[in-house]
Design a protein around this motif. Structure first.
Motif, short mmCIF file in Angstrom:
data_model
loop_
_atom_site.label_atom_id
_atom_site.label_comp_id
_atom_site.label_asym_id
_atom_site.label_seq_id
_atom_site.Cartn_x
_atom_site.Cartn_y
_atom_site.Cartn_z
N GLY A 60 0.85 -1.19 0.00
CA GLY A 60 0.00 0.00 0.00
C GLY A 60 0.88 1.23 0.00
O GLY A 60 1.57 1.50 -0.96
N VAL A 61 0.90 1.95 1.12
CA VAL A 61 1.74 3.14 1.26
C VAL A 61 2.63 2.95 2.48
O VAL A 61 2.16 2.58 3.55
N ALA A 62 3.93 3.19 2.31
CA ALA A 62 4.88 3.04 3.42
C ALA A 62 5.91 4.15 3.37
O ALA A 62 6.36 4.55 2.29
N ASN A 63 6.28 4.66 4.54
CA ASN A 63 7.40 5.60 4.64
C ASN A 63 8.69 4.83 4.39
O ASN A 63 8.87 3.74 4.91
N VAL A 64 9.57 5.42 3.60
CA VAL A 64 10.85 4.77 3.28
C VAL A 64 11.98 5.78 3.42
O VAL A 64 11.76 7.00 3.37
N THR A 65 13.18 5.25 3.56
CA THR A 65 14.39 6.07 3.60
C THR A 65 15.41 5.46 2.66
O THR A 65 15.67 4.26 2.70
N TYR A 66 15.96 6.29 1.81
CA TYR A 66 17.01 5.89 0.89
C TYR A 66 18.32 6.47 1.42
O TYR A 66 18.45 7.68 1.55
N ARG A 67 19.25 5.60 1.81
CA ARG A 67 20.54 6.06 2.32
C ARG A 67 21.50 6.14 1.15
O ARG A 67 21.79 5.15 0.49
N CYS A 68 21.97 7.34 0.91
CA CYS A 68 22.80 7.63 -0.25
C CYS A 68 24.23 7.94 0.18
O CYS A 68 24.45 8.74 1.08
N THR A 69 25.18 7.28 -0.47
CA THR A 69 26.59 7.57 -0.24
C THR A 69 27.02 8.60 -1.28
O THR A 69 26.77 8.43 -2.47
N VAL A 70 27.64 9.67 -0.80
CA VAL A 70 27.99 10.81 -1.64
C VAL A 70 29.49 10.85 -1.84
O VAL A 70 30.26 10.88 -0.87
N GLY A 71 29.91 10.85 -3.09
CA GLY A 71 31.33 10.96 -3.42
C GLY A 71 31.53 11.92 -4.56
O GLY A 71 30.58 12.43 -5.15
N GLY A 72 32.77 12.16 -4.89
CA GLY A 72 33.08 13.10 -5.96
C GLY A 72 32.77 14.52 -5.54
O GLY A 72 32.87 14.89 -4.38
N THR A 73 32.40 15.32 -6.51
CA THR A 73 32.03 16.72 -6.27
C THR A 73 30.65 16.95 -6.85
O THR A 73 30.17 16.13 -7.64
#
Length: 158
Positions: free
Chosen positions: A133-146
């Protein structure tokens, strides 16, 4: 009668009426300010420093591993990344990699943090598909470069 005399007479009458009410001999005593005693006192709260808190990382399965708490990345060490730029770039990456069942929110208070796996930021959103149905989610993003040449990766963590 002058105005001054009229005011004096009214003031005296009001004073006499007030005093007679206080000494009228009622059995029901009127509480006074001196009879008040507080039952508790308020303690001052800590001042708001404007600093945001960062949740610690989840523990690993190995009890010998130490868990490092991520810390905010100072802007002078972030290779041009700001919290807002990192969030926007990662929201675009999440949209591209996760597909149409996910919608990603605008940034509210998420910060770029330095953890054991590198610099990360969490992107909040909703999943509206499948049997859930509907669910709260979190996307964990690794940030590199510029920001001009980003190197991004991530996964849905909840």
């Amino acid at each position: 009668m002058t105005n001054r005399a009229l005011i004096a007479m009214l003031t005296a009458g009001a004073l006499a009426l007030s005093l007679s009410a206080c000494t009228s001999g009622d059995d029901d005593p009127t509480p006074t300010v001196s009879s008040f005693s507080p039952t508790s006192t308020a303690s001052p709260s800590a001042p708001d420093t404007g600093a945001e808190t960062v949740a610690p990382t989840a523990p690993t399965d190995d009890p010998n591993d130490t868990v490092e708490t991520p810390v905010p990345v100072p802007s002078d060490q972030a290779d041009g990344w700001t919290d807002a730029r990192a969030y926007d770039a990662c929201r675009n990456e999440a949209t591209r990699s996760q597909g149409a069942d996910y919608t990603w929110n605008d940034r509210s208070s998420q910060t770029l943090v330095q953890g054991p796996g590198g610099r990360t930021i969490d992107v909040a959103g909703l999943y509206t598909g499948g049997d859930v149905g509907v669910a709260n989610v979190t996307y964990r993003c690794t940030v590199g470069g510029t920001p001009d040449s980003p190197q991004l990766s991530g996964t849905v963590v909840r």
